[in-house]
Design a protein around this motif. Structure first.
Motif, PDB file in Angstrom:
ATOM      1  N   GLY A 181       0.813  -1.206   0.000  1.00 28.71           N
ATOM      2  CA  GLY A 181       0.000   0.000   0.000  1.00 28.71           C
ATOM      3  C   GLY A 181       0.848   1.258   0.000  1.00 28.71           C
ATOM      4  O   GLY A 181       0.530   2.250  -0.673  1.00 28.71           O
ATOM      5  N   ALA A 182       1.946   1.230   0.750  1.00 29.26           N
ATOM      6  CA  ALA A 182       2.859   2.372   0.767  1.00 29.26           C
ATOM      7  C   ALA A 182       3.491   2.585  -0.604  1.00 29.26           C
ATOM      8  O   ALA A 182       3.690   3.729  -1.032  1.00 29.26           O
ATOM      9  CB  ALA A 182       3.942   2.157   1.822  1.00 29.26           C
ATOM     10  N   GLU A 183       3.792   1.496  -1.309  1.00 23.88           N
ATOM     11  CA  GLU A 183       4.359   1.630  -2.649  1.00 23.88           C
ATOM     12  C   GLU A 183       3.350   2.258  -3.612  1.00 23.88           C
ATOM     13  O   GLU A 183       3.726   3.042  -4.494  1.00 23.88           O
ATOM     14  CB  GLU A 183       4.805   0.257  -3.170  1.00 23.88           C
ATOM     15  N   VAL A 184       2.074   1.916  -3.449  1.00 21.89           N
ATOM     16  CA  VAL A 184       1.033   2.553  -4.266  1.00 21.89           C
ATOM     17  C   VAL A 184       0.994   4.054  -3.998  1.00 21.89           C
ATOM     18  O   VAL A 184       0.926   4.873  -4.924  1.00 21.89           O
ATOM     19  CB  VAL A 184      -0.341   1.921  -3.982  1.00 21.89           C
ATOM     20  N   ALA A 307       0.193 -10.919   1.324  1.00 21.62           N
ATOM     21  CA  ALA A 307      -0.184  -9.578   0.855  1.00 21.62           C
ATOM     22  C   ALA A 307      -1.686  -9.448   0.652  1.00 21.62           C
ATOM     23  O   ALA A 307      -2.237  -8.344   0.755  1.00 21.62           O
ATOM     24  CB  ALA A 307       0.545  -9.252  -0.445  1.00 21.62           C
ATOM     25  N   ASN A 308      -2.378 -10.540   0.320  1.00 17.55           N
ATOM     26  CA  ASN A 308      -3.845 -10.550   0.150  1.00 17.55           C
ATOM     27  C   ASN A 308      -4.327  -9.572  -0.919  1.00 17.55           C
ATOM     28  O   ASN A 308      -5.424  -9.023  -0.806  1.00 17.55           O
ATOM     29  CB  ASN A 308      -4.555 -10.241   1.471  1.00 17.55           C
ATOM     30  N   ARG A 309      -3.566  -9.382  -1.959  1.00 19.32           N
ATOM     31  CA  ARG A 309      -3.971  -8.446  -3.018  1.00 19.32           C
ATOM     32  C   ARG A 309      -4.284  -9.206  -4.307  1.00 19.32           C
ATOM     33  O   ARG A 309      -3.829  -8.832  -5.393  1.00 19.32           O
ATOM     34  CB  ARG A 309      -2.880  -7.397  -3.244  1.00 19.32           C
ATOM     35  N   PHE A 310      -5.082 -10.252  -4.198  1.00 19.49           N
ATOM     36  CA  PHE A 310      -5.410 -11.078  -5.349  1.00 19.49           C
ATOM     37  C   PHE A 310      -6.708 -10.659  -6.017  1.00 19.49           C
ATOM     38  O   PHE A 310      -7.010 -11.087  -7.118  1.00 19.49           O
ATOM     39  CB  PHE A 310      -5.501 -12.545  -4.928  1.00 19.49           C
ATOM     40  N   ARG A 311      -7.531  -9.837  -5.361  1.00 21.66           N
ATOM     41  CA  ARG A 311      -8.756  -9.330  -5.976  1.00 21.66           C
ATOM     42  C   ARG A 311      -8.444  -8.079  -6.792  1.00 21.66           C
ATOM     43  O   ARG A 311      -7.598  -7.269  -6.409  1.00 21.66           O
ATOM     44  CB  ARG A 311      -9.797  -8.993  -4.901  1.00 21.66           C
ATOM     45  N   ARG A 312      -9.143  -7.918  -7.904  1.00 27.87           N
ATOM     46  CA  ARG A 312      -8.867  -6.787  -8.789  1.00 27.87           C
ATOM     47  C   ARG A 312      -9.046  -5.444  -8.086  1.00 27.87           C
ATOM     48  O   ARG A 312      -8.304  -4.502  -8.323  1.00 27.87           O
ATOM     49  CB  ARG A 312      -9.789  -6.865 -10.017  1.00 27.87           C
ATOM     50  N   ASP A 313     -10.038  -5.358  -7.173  1.00 31.00           N
ATOM     51  CA  ASP A 313     -10.317  -4.082  -6.525  1.00 31.00           C
ATOM     52  C   ASP A 313      -9.365  -3.793  -5.358  1.00 31.00           C
ATOM     53  O   ASP A 313      -9.495  -2.759  -4.706  1.00 31.00           O
ATOM     54  CB  ASP A 313     -11.770  -4.023  -6.048  1.00 31.00           C
ATOM     55  N   THR A 315      -5.833  -4.437  -5.805  1.00 35.76           N
ATOM     56  CA  THR A 315      -4.469  -4.372  -6.333  1.00 35.76           C
ATOM     57  C   THR A 315      -3.811  -3.038  -6.024  1.00 35.76           C
ATOM     58  O   THR A 315      -2.644  -2.979  -5.607  1.00 35.76           O
ATOM     59  CB  THR A 315      -4.478  -4.592  -7.859  1.00 35.76           C
ATOM     60  N   ASP A 316      -4.539  -1.941  -6.206  1.00 35.31           N
ATOM     61  CA  ASP A 316      -3.965  -0.602  -6.040  1.00 35.31           C
ATOM     62  C   ASP A 316      -4.571   0.156  -4.866  1.00 35.31           C
ATOM     63  O   ASP A 316      -4.597   1.383  -4.871  1.00 35.31           O
ATOM     64  CB  ASP A 316      -4.161   0.211  -7.329  1.00 35.31           C
ATOM     65  N   ILE A 317      -5.030  -0.559  -3.860  1.00 35.57           N
ATOM     66  CA  ILE A 317      -5.602   0.118  -2.716  1.00 35.57           C
ATOM     67  C   ILE A 317      -4.507   0.486  -1.721  1.00 35.57           C
ATOM     68  O   ILE A 317      -3.571  -0.284  -1.500  1.00 35.57           O
ATOM     69  CB  ILE A 317      -6.674  -0.764  -2.038  1.00 35.57           C
ATOM     70  N   VAL A 318      -4.584   1.692  -1.159  1.00 38.47           N
ATOM     71  CA  VAL A 318      -3.744   2.051  -0.027  1.00 38.47           C
ATOM     72  C   VAL A 318      -4.514   1.623   1.213  1.00 38.47           C
ATOM     73  O   VAL A 318      -5.518   2.219   1.591  1.00 38.47           O
ATOM     74  CB  VAL A 318      -3.431   3.557   0.004  1.00 38.47           C
TER      75      VAL A 318
END
Length: 462
Positions: A181-184, A307-313, A315-318
């Protein structure tokens, strides 16, 4: 740090939400439980980034970009609800999770009321302006805990070179963001500095929306699948991985040892190439196997952070999405190659289980602990914090062996409290072990890291 002149503020006014409050997301709740159990040393969870400012930008120009960033990402203007402030800070009825009390003996660590997050539509974010070294500024800003109720969850400093901003330092509260999230946020800030606010960009996903999805039908279905894994595995794992007193507690009790080992890095990549695995799975398997050797457990349980960022919505959430999964490995003195084959499917199950509702996990922990007559919790974590897997690569065994001469172990951190007993972190610096010396002494911590290196080098050159 030394500020230069009066401190500016970033004035922001972003889109709101109706209502402006929601329960914590699963990731927020998981980190909140860890924060409460670690306080007053909860600055441990703070982390930051330094952005080199592209081009030549004034303080006013950078503040404009920062305002657009906070307006875009609601997590950066979200605080804990004031209604939660009055609740007692001891999550399991005892502030000391390592004494005789059972820290997971209560399925609801917050009492009867649920915690909430509150999104602000407008506000003023203070900014420090300084000429000091950016890394030093980051360390100073991260060294004190956040006020989770009264402070915005990001701290900002602008480092000047003359009258222009050379670097932006951002320190995040872990309730607002995890590493990805920080990288986003950093990526979006750089775009804003280069292009200015772009009204054509689609709105970013917000933690409040995620919290509502998790409480809905789809979210509950995902939570129930994960809960089934936790319940099944909790019935068969040892009560804790590190339960015997070390006999040599240090003062303060929590220490971190950092292993820098080019030989280990080469060995891991070579093993991954030979077995068609990721370097992360190789390291998770080796860490778990060595935990078994140190504790004598044939079945080992480790909590890998996903990381739990496998859903499309998402991927780019902070937001803070990362949570612990439950990885179990039956060792039974098997060769490392056999363990690695078994670890692949087990790791997939573990990372899927990481996307879980902490309330379900607390309920299962309490229920299974009551059935078994003792608290059940591994207290043993694995966190691959590298943003990219360096990838498999066959390496010359002679090169791996020669690199052993460059191995070093240092002790970069110590503190009084932590919410775990044993935590391995993988970073670009190396492999670190943070442990409670009441359960693993400092000499054994160093021995663990060196034996981890030996295990992997031997497996690679064999």
């Amino acid at each position: 740090m030394n500020a230069t002149g009066p401190l500016p503020h970033v004035e922001f006014a972003g889109p709101g939400s109706a209502p402006p409050t929601a329960p914590l997301t699963w990731g927020q709740r998981a980190i909140w439980e860890a924060i409460v159990r670690t306080a007053p040393d909860d600055h441990y969870f703070n982390f930051g980034r330094v952005l080199k400012v592209p081009g030549s930008r004034t303080v006013a120009e950078v503040c404009t970009a920062l305002a657009a960033l906070v307006e875009r990402h609601g997590a950066l203007r979200t605080t804990m609800s004031d209604a939660f402030r009055a609740r007692p800070p001891e999550p399991y009825g005892n502030a000391e999770p390592y004494g005789n009390a059972e820290p997971y003996g209560n399925a609801e660590p917050y009492g009867r009321a649920e915690p909430y997050q509150r999104l602000a539509e407008k506000g003023r974010l203070p900014v420090v302006v300084t000429t000091e070294d950016p890394d030093r500024v980051l360390g100073e800003l991260a060294a004190r805990p956040f006020d989770y109720f009264g402070e915005w969850p990001v701290r900002v400093a602008l480092v000047l070179d003359g009258d222009r901003v050379a670097h932006v330092v951002l320190v995040f509260c872990h309730l607002a963001a995890d590493g990805l999230g920080a990288e986003v946020a950093l990526r979006d800030l750089r775009i804003l500095l280069l292009r200015g606010p772009d009204v054509r960009r689609p709105g970013a996903a917000q933690p409040l929306d995620l919290a509502r999805w998790q409480a809905g039908t789809e979210g509950r279905r995902a939570a129930e699948t994960a809960a089934a894994h936790w319940e099944r595995e909790y019935r068969r794992i040892p009560p804790a991985m590190f339960s015997a007193p070390s006999g040599s507690p240090a003062g303060p009790p929590v220490w971190r040892a950092l292993l820098r080992s080019p030989a280990l890095e080469l060995a891991v990549r070579s093993i991954a190439a030979a077995h068609g695995a990721s370097t992360s799975t190789v390291l998770l398997t080796a860490v778990t196997e060595l935990v078994g050797r140190f504790t004598g457990h044939e079945t080992c349980a480790v909590l890998p952070i996903s990381a739990n960022r496998f859903r499309r919505d998402t991927t780019d959430i902070v937001a803070t999405m990362s949570q612990e999964g439950l990885f179990t490995l039956d060792r039974r003195e098997a060769p490392f190659a056999d363990l690695l084959r078994a670890a692949g499917p087990a790791a997939l199950r573990a990372y899927r289980s990481a996307y879980h509702d902490p309330a379900d996990r607390n309920r299962i922990t309490a229920s299974v602990s009551a059935e078994r007559g003792e608290p059940i919790h591994p207290y043993c974590c694995f966190n691959d914090m590298r943003f990219a897997d360096p990838g498999p690569a066959r390496c010359d065994p002679a090169e791996i062996t020669a690199a052993l001469a460059r191995t070093s172990v240092t002790w970069p951190m110590s503190q009084d409290k932590l919410n775990c007993r044993f935590c391995v972190h993988l970073t670009t610096e190396g492999v670190s072990l943070t442990a409670d010396t009441r359960y693993l002494s400092r000499p054994d911590m160093e021995r663990y890291l060196l034996e981890l290196e030996s295990l992997l080098v031997e497996a690679a050159v064999r």
